[in-house]
Design a protein around this motif. Sequence first.
Motif, PDB file in Angstrom:
ATOM      1  N   ASP A 247      37.039  33.673  33.171  1.00 38.94           N
ATOM      2  CA  ASP A 247      37.642  34.684  33.902  1.00 38.94           C
ATOM      3  C   ASP A 247      37.735  34.460  35.454  1.00 38.94           C
ATOM      4  O   ASP A 247      38.602  34.602  35.919  1.00 38.94           O
ATOM      5  CB  ASP A 247      37.466  35.790  33.510  1.00 38.94           C
ATOM      6  CG  ASP A 247      37.736  36.309  31.710  1.00 38.94           C
ATOM      7  OD1 ASP A 247      38.391  35.683  31.482  1.00 38.94           O
ATOM      8  OD2 ASP A 247      37.000  36.980  31.338  1.00 38.94           O
ATOM      9  N   LEU A 248      36.383  34.182  35.771  1.00 38.83           N
ATOM     10  CA  LEU A 248      36.261  33.468  37.190  1.00 38.83           C
ATOM     11  C   LEU A 248      37.121  32.478  37.710  1.00 38.83           C
ATOM     12  O   LEU A 248      37.661  32.497  38.669  1.00 38.83           O
ATOM     13  CB  LEU A 248      34.955  33.272  37.563  1.00 38.83           C
ATOM     14  CG  LEU A 248      34.627  32.810  38.846  1.00 38.83           C
ATOM     15  CD1 LEU A 248      34.836  34.118  39.977  1.00 38.83           C
ATOM     16  CD2 LEU A 248      33.137  32.441  39.142  1.00 38.83           C
ATOM     17  N   LEU A 251      40.672  33.722  38.047  1.00 37.27           N
ATOM     18  CA  LEU A 251      40.809  34.430  39.179  1.00 37.27           C
ATOM     19  C   LEU A 251      40.940  33.836  40.484  1.00 37.27           C
ATOM     20  O   LEU A 251      41.809  33.920  41.408  1.00 37.27           O
ATOM     21  CB  LEU A 251      39.638  35.701  39.249  1.00 37.27           C
ATOM     22  CG  LEU A 251      39.659  36.357  40.484  1.00 37.27           C
ATOM     23  CD1 LEU A 251      40.895  37.299  40.445  1.00 37.27           C
ATOM     24  CD2 LEU A 251      38.518  37.419  40.224  1.00 37.27           C
ATOM     25  N   ILE A 252      39.943  32.586  40.695  1.00 41.68           N
ATOM     26  CA  ILE A 252      40.162  32.133  41.997  1.00 41.68           C
ATOM     27  C   ILE A 252      41.289  31.082  41.903  1.00 41.68           C
ATOM     28  O   ILE A 252      42.102  30.765  42.939  1.00 41.68           O
ATOM     29  CB  ILE A 252      38.787  30.938  41.800  1.00 41.68           C
ATOM     30  CG1 ILE A 252      37.496  31.834  42.070  1.00 41.68           C
ATOM     31  CG2 ILE A 252      39.068  29.837  42.921  1.00 41.68           C
ATOM     32  CD1 ILE A 252      36.143  30.972  41.786  1.00 41.68           C
ATOM     33  N   SER A 254      44.257  31.792  40.762  1.00 39.66           N
ATOM     34  CA  SER A 254      45.200  32.723  41.046  1.00 39.66           C
ATOM     35  C   SER A 254      45.166  33.110  42.742  1.00 39.66           C
ATOM     36  O   SER A 254      46.289  33.031  43.291  1.00 39.66           O
ATOM     37  CB  SER A 254      45.253  34.085  40.398  1.00 39.66           C
ATOM     38  OG  SER A 254      46.013  35.098  40.997  1.00 39.66           O
ATOM     39  N   ILE A 255      44.098  33.255  43.275  1.00 40.49           N
ATOM     40  CA  ILE A 255      43.854  33.450  44.798  1.00 40.49           C
ATOM     41  C   ILE A 255      44.262  32.364  45.371  1.00 40.49           C
ATOM     42  O   ILE A 255      44.972  32.293  46.401  1.00 40.49           O
ATOM     43  CB  ILE A 255      42.274  34.023  45.025  1.00 40.49           C
ATOM     44  CG1 ILE A 255      42.381  35.300  44.399  1.00 40.49           C
ATOM     45  CG2 ILE A 255      42.133  33.960  46.550  1.00 40.49           C
ATOM     46  CD1 ILE A 255      40.904  35.767  44.579  1.00 40.49           C
ATOM     47  N   SER A 292      34.363  44.374  46.407  1.00 41.84           N
ATOM     48  CA  SER A 292      34.757  43.806  45.027  1.00 41.84           C
ATOM     49  C   SER A 292      34.979  42.478  45.001  1.00 41.84           C
ATOM     50  O   SER A 292      35.056  41.810  45.964  1.00 41.84           O
ATOM     51  CB  SER A 292      36.230  44.499  44.807  1.00 41.84           C
ATOM     52  OG  SER A 292      37.122  43.945  45.475  1.00 41.84           O
ATOM     53  N   LEU A 293      34.912  41.885  43.796  1.00 43.79           N
ATOM     54  CA  LEU A 293      34.915  40.419  43.680  1.00 43.79           C
ATOM     55  C   LEU A 293      36.311  39.881  44.168  1.00 43.79           C
ATOM     56  O   LEU A 293      36.336  38.971  44.785  1.00 43.79           O
ATOM     57  CB  LEU A 293      34.532  40.126  42.252  1.00 43.79           C
ATOM     58  CG  LEU A 293      34.712  38.632  41.798  1.00 43.79           C
ATOM     59  CD1 LEU A 293      33.546  37.844  42.792  1.00 43.79           C
ATOM     60  CD2 LEU A 293      34.537  38.258  40.344  1.00 43.79           C
ATOM     61  N   GLU A 294      37.432  40.615  43.743  1.00 44.06           N
ATOM     62  CA  GLU A 294      38.500  39.852  44.061  1.00 44.06           C
ATOM     63  C   GLU A 294      38.802  40.050  46.014  1.00 44.06           C
ATOM     64  O   GLU A 294      39.063  38.883  46.432  1.00 44.06           O
ATOM     65  CB  GLU A 294      39.985  40.752  43.585  1.00 44.06           C
ATOM     66  CG  GLU A 294      41.166  40.199  43.917  1.00 44.06           C
ATOM     67  CD  GLU A 294      42.258  40.979  43.050  1.00 44.06           C
ATOM     68  OE1 GLU A 294      43.390  40.538  43.417  1.00 44.06           O
ATOM     69  OE2 GLU A 294      41.917  41.726  42.183  1.00 44.06           O
ATOM     70  N   GLU A 295      38.360  40.988  46.303  1.00 46.92           N
ATOM     71  CA  GLU A 295      38.470  41.177  47.773  1.00 46.92           C
ATOM     72  C   GLU A 295      37.577  40.138  48.411  1.00 46.92           C
ATOM     73  O   GLU A 295      37.816  39.423  49.404  1.00 46.92           O
ATOM     74  CB  GLU A 295      37.931  42.508  48.298  1.00 46.92           C
ATOM     75  CG  GLU A 295      37.874  42.711  49.927  1.00 46.92           C
ATOM     76  CD  GLU A 295      37.186  43.989  50.206  1.00 46.92           C
ATOM     77  OE1 GLU A 295      36.694  44.329  51.449  1.00 46.92           O
ATOM     78  OE2 GLU A 295      36.889  44.856  49.211  1.00 46.92           O
ATOM     79  N   LEU A 297      36.461  37.189  46.974  1.00 42.35           N
ATOM     80  CA  LEU A 297      37.177  35.908  46.915  1.00 42.35           C
ATOM     81  C   LEU A 297      38.190  35.598  47.895  1.00 42.35           C
ATOM     82  O   LEU A 297      38.196  34.591  48.227  1.00 42.35           O
ATOM     83  CB  LEU A 297      37.522  35.783  45.274  1.00 42.35           C
ATOM     84  CG  LEU A 297      36.253  35.656  44.294  1.00 42.35           C
ATOM     85  CD1 LEU A 297      36.995  35.671  43.103  1.00 42.35           C
ATOM     86  CD2 LEU A 297      35.663  34.412  44.665  1.00 42.35           C
ATOM     87  N   LYS A 298      38.993  36.670  48.161  1.00 39.53           N
ATOM     88  CA  LYS A 298      39.975  36.120  49.044  1.00 39.53           C
ATOM     89  C   LYS A 298      39.507  35.962  50.507  1.00 39.53           C
ATOM     90  O   LYS A 298      39.884  34.984  51.248  1.00 39.53           O
ATOM     91  CB  LYS A 298      40.852  37.535  49.162  1.00 39.53           C
ATOM     92  CG  LYS A 298      41.616  37.898  48.078  1.00 39.53           C
ATOM     93  CD  LYS A 298      42.650  38.914  48.131  1.00 39.53           C
ATOM     94  CE  LYS A 298      43.453  39.256  46.863  1.00 39.53           C
ATOM     95  NZ  LYS A 298      44.497  40.414  46.940  1.00 39.53           N
TER      96      LYS A 298
END
Length: 312
Positions: A247-248, A251-252, A254-255, A292-295, A297-298
């Motif tokens: 899943d990581l 997510l990466i 996508s970013i 957050s992880l998404e924030e 990672l961006k």
Amino acid sequence: MENNARIYVAGHRGLVGSAILRALEKKGYRNLIYRSSSELDLRERDQVQSFFEEQEIDYVFLAAAKVGGIAANNDFPADFIRDNLLIQTNVIDSAYRTGVKNLMFLGSTCIYPKFAPQPLKEEYLLTGDLEPTNKPYAIAKIAGINMCQSYNRQYGTKFISVMPTNMYGPNDNFDLKTSHVLPALIRKFHEAKEANAQSVEVWGTGQPKREFLHSDDLAEACLFLMEHYEDSEIINVGVGEDIAIRDLAELIKSIVGYQGEISFNSSIPDGTPRKLVDVSKINALGWQARISLEEGLKSAYVAFQKEYLINK
């Protein structure tokens, strides 16, 4: 810590040390001390002792260490145990001998047994076998913990040991041979996007779960603990949530904006199946992670692009 305190950040160029330095500067501390490895080799006892005597240091954040991912730990086990034992022994002993008020030793959650119950509580230390792929590094870190505890017991020092979960953020290591999984994936997907590659290979099965903490969150926790924690027992720092590597990777992907496929190389070992830390102890003191992880990672991808372009 007093505003005019002399604070030494060991490992100030690394992922964790640079974040601690930024956090200290943000809080208004100006009497900050740091040296590059070319200026001060922490593996050399005489150099370290002379440095501490000259600088009259009040507080130490010991973030200097030889670190790396599964491949690096597997290929250079002697380097990992030797260098880390030397660094931490020299810094901790010199801090005691020169009257440092407080020292924080940065460990790692790899100190916990491979098959320990989840989430990982501080009391699980030394209750089972370690993950073989990073055993030399873990043993060195366990020795550092015990050294801090022993100095507190024998000499009355105030040395604390903090166990952060998997880290990421600015100044991370993006070398595919030595990096951890998250920065390695950022680089792989970025380079695949640039090359219009059809697929990206991810090591392992993608099934293991990992927890990821932004380095700026860890830095805030370190400053918080230096002010609010004096116990000799270790304390975890994390977010209290984990994510499967599969899943990581998605997510990466996508970013970064990569459009190709993801393949998993199951011939490469997964390592520990799951590594989620119990953060109830630090949460009870009044600290929680906020990024957050998404924030995170961006922002990590933006930082990577800047570093990548500079070093390209």
